[in-house]
Motif scaffolding. Sequence first.
Motif, PDB file in Angstrom:
ATOM      1  N   GLY A   1       0.792  -1.154   0.209  1.00 22.80           N
ATOM      2  CA  GLY A   1       0.014   0.003   0.283  1.00 22.80           C
ATOM      3  C   GLY A   1       0.865   1.284   0.000  1.00 22.80           C
ATOM      4  N   HIS A   2       0.211   2.382   0.433  1.00 25.63           N
ATOM      5  CA  HIS A   2       1.054   3.602   0.423  1.00 25.63           C
ATOM      6  C   HIS A   2       0.251   4.646   1.193  1.00 25.63           C
ATOM      7  N   GLY A   3       1.072   5.588   1.849  1.00 23.75           N
ATOM      8  CA  GLY A   3       0.433   6.547   2.356  1.00 23.75           C
ATOM      9  C   GLY A   3       0.735   7.763   1.768  1.00 23.75           C
ATOM     10  N   GLY A   4       0.013   9.058   2.315  1.00 24.20           N
ATOM     11  CA  GLY A   4       0.145  10.333   1.709  1.00 24.20           C
ATOM     12  C   GLY A   4       0.520  11.487   2.774  1.00 24.20           C
ATOM     13  N   ALA A   5       1.084  12.530   2.261  1.00 21.20           N
ATOM     14  CA  ALA A   5       1.695  13.645   3.216  1.00 21.20           C
ATOM     15  C   ALA A   5       0.721  13.899   4.208  1.00 21.20           C
ATOM     16  N   TYR A   6      -0.457  14.167   3.965  1.00 16.25           N
ATOM     17  CA  TYR A   6      -1.713  14.728   4.858  1.00 16.25           C
ATOM     18  C   TYR A   6      -2.225  13.617   5.661  1.00 16.25           C
ATOM     19  N   SER A   7      -1.401  12.580   5.853  1.00 14.67           N
ATOM     20  CA  SER A   7      -2.018  11.654   6.542  1.00 14.67           C
ATOM     21  C   SER A   7      -3.123  10.458   6.213  1.00 14.67           C
ATOM     22  N   THR A   8      -3.327  10.597   4.692  1.00 15.91           N
ATOM     23  CA  THR A   8      -3.984   9.479   4.288  1.00 15.91           C
ATOM     24  C   THR A   8      -3.164   8.085   3.897  1.00 15.91           C
ATOM     25  N   ASN A   9      -4.071   7.019   4.067  1.00 15.31           N
ATOM     26  CA  ASN A   9      -3.336   5.771   4.031  1.00 15.31           C
ATOM     27  C   ASN A   9      -4.377   4.859   3.089  1.00 15.31           C
ATOM     28  N   SER A  10      -3.803   3.881   2.385  1.00 13.96           N
ATOM     29  CA  SER A  10      -4.303   2.662   1.830  1.00 13.96           C
ATOM     30  C   SER A  10      -3.570   1.491   1.800  1.00 13.96           C
ATOM     31  N   TYR A  11      -4.334   0.408   1.693  1.00 16.81           N
ATOM     32  CA  TYR A  11      -3.452  -0.871   1.583  1.00 16.81           C
ATOM     33  C   TYR A  11      -4.236  -1.973   1.338  1.00 16.81           C
ATOM     34  N   TYR A  12      -3.668  -3.160   0.927  1.00 18.39           N
ATOM     35  CA  TYR A  12      -4.349  -4.396   0.624  1.00 18.39           C
ATOM     36  C   TYR A  12      -3.683  -5.430   1.635  1.00 18.39           C
ATOM     37  N   ASN A  13      -4.488  -6.044   2.627  1.00 16.06           N
ATOM     38  CA  ASN A  13      -3.747  -7.032   3.282  1.00 16.06           C
ATOM     39  C   ASN A  13      -4.326  -8.508   2.646  1.00 16.06           C
ATOM     40  N   LYS A  14      -3.105  -9.062   2.058  1.00 20.44           N
ATOM     41  CA  LYS A  14      -3.409 -10.516   1.585  1.00 20.44           C
ATOM     42  C   LYS A  14      -3.895 -11.739   2.225  1.00 20.44           C
ATOM     43  N   LYS A  15      -3.337 -11.560   3.460  1.00 23.38           N
ATOM     44  CA  LYS A  15      -3.885 -12.728   4.199  1.00 23.38           C
ATOM     45  C   LYS A  15      -5.384 -12.592   4.827  1.00 23.38           C
ATOM     46  N   GLN A  16      -5.846 -11.169   5.045  1.00 26.02           N
ATOM     47  CA  GLN A  16      -7.266 -10.870   5.482  1.00 26.02           C
ATOM     48  C   GLN A  16      -8.280 -10.834   4.254  1.00 26.02           C
ATOM     49  N   GLY A  17      -7.412 -10.553   2.950  1.00 29.81           N
ATOM     50  CA  GLY A  17      -8.143 -10.410   1.680  1.00 29.81           C
ATOM     51  C   GLY A  17      -9.057  -9.191   1.802  1.00 29.81           C
ATOM     52  N   LEU A  18      -8.638  -8.292   2.441  1.00 26.11           N
ATOM     53  CA  LEU A  18      -9.266  -7.075   2.582  1.00 26.11           C
ATOM     54  C   LEU A  18      -8.412  -5.587   2.151  1.00 26.11           C
ATOM     55  N   VAL A  19      -9.214  -4.595   1.547  1.00 24.84           N
ATOM     56  CA  VAL A  19      -8.728  -3.355   1.157  1.00 24.84           C
ATOM     57  C   VAL A  19      -9.145  -2.392   2.279  1.00 24.84           C
ATOM     58  N   PHE A  20      -8.196  -1.484   2.848  1.00 20.96           N
ATOM     59  CA  PHE A  20      -8.395  -0.535   4.108  1.00 20.96           C
ATOM     60  C   PHE A  20      -8.187   0.732   3.127  1.00 20.96           C
ATOM     61  N   VAL A  21      -9.014   1.553   3.174  1.00 20.35           N
ATOM     62  CA  VAL A  21      -8.705   3.092   2.864  1.00 20.35           C
ATOM     63  C   VAL A  21      -9.076   3.905   4.040  1.00 20.35           C
TER      64      VAL A  21
END
Length: 387
Positions: A338-358
């Motif tokens: 995943g990747h974060g952003g300068a003003y504290s945003t974040n997103s990633y995919y957890n393969k074990k959980q099978g979940l996208v978090f935004v």
Amino acid sequence: MPQRILSLSIALTLVVCSQAALLAQSADATKSIDAAVQPYVDRQELAGAVMLVADQEKTLSLSAVGFADIASQTPMKDDSIFWIASQSKPITAAALMMLVDEGKVKVDDPVEKYLPEFQGQMVVAEKDGEHVLLKKPVHPITVKNILSHTSGLPFASRIEQPTLDRLPLADRVRSYAMTPLEFEPDSKYQYSNAGINTAGRIIEVVTGKSFEAFLDERLFQPLGMTDATFWPSEEQVARIAKSYKPGPGGSGLEETTISQLHYPLSDKAERYPMPAGGLFAKASDIARFYQMLANEGELDGKRYLSKEAVAMMTSRQTPEELPTGYGFGLSVGGDQFGHGGAYSTNSYYNKKQGLVFVWLVQHAGFPGKGGDAQGAFRNEASKQFSK
């Protein structure tokens, strides 16, 4: 009633009941997630947030807490728009990997093959307050280097002032080519907007299209990323969440601006695309992109990237002897990318959980324990939706 019709009726009833149960479960889970984050808003440590959880096919939870504008008490909404900053990097990397799939670019090629202005670039051998000694690098920087922050290019060049978006992409990239490398390619990991911007310029030269047009045609429109843009329209500007920083003495919240960007944000005459960090988007836009990666380059029956391209993006490309694991435009490690952003945003995919978090907020720092709000979201979302 004939047996076949009766059986079909029962089956349809079971499907409807099952869907209703899932919706109720999702609603309850969303309430729990909101409840975990709301205290940070109540303590004025967080202005507001949009939170999304998805699996590979569908959105499981999408909600907003707090305020998009504290002064006017405008509530945060699930379609609020944010400057996603460096979350632009994986999108740029994906666009370039499309050209790799098409055989138009190779990741091991030197950048100078596509951008001749990089020919003859030097590296700093010695440097102090009195002198700088340059030499030829062991090898020219490669496409792989610029996508993985191992090129030796600086974060930005001296001409990118006072903001990072005031010059055409071609001019900025030419300035990088004129700047000596800060270290030998592959010898260090150093986060570099210049590298990812250079990747965006390669896309322009190879395709003959502007970077923003390529993204719109190949990613944003097909994926349904309807609010992803470098230039928010007037309607979109009205949906952008205000930016905040800690108030005087580190207490409370004070409104601020995005210091890296020129205002007004909709000004196409004075602002230019920034592949490394210029995009605005809403939560569902980002989720669509990550779902495509989670499905190994395919979504809703359309293939965007090959499985091989996604594997390169989402696996370690930095040398093993370096402490930082980074793929192509993505932070990688353990079971997630995943990747974060300068003003504290974040997103990633957890393969074990099978979940996208935004996680979308617009904060240049937090007072109190506001920085823990994202962890509260992650923990509760994982608790509610992990398989």
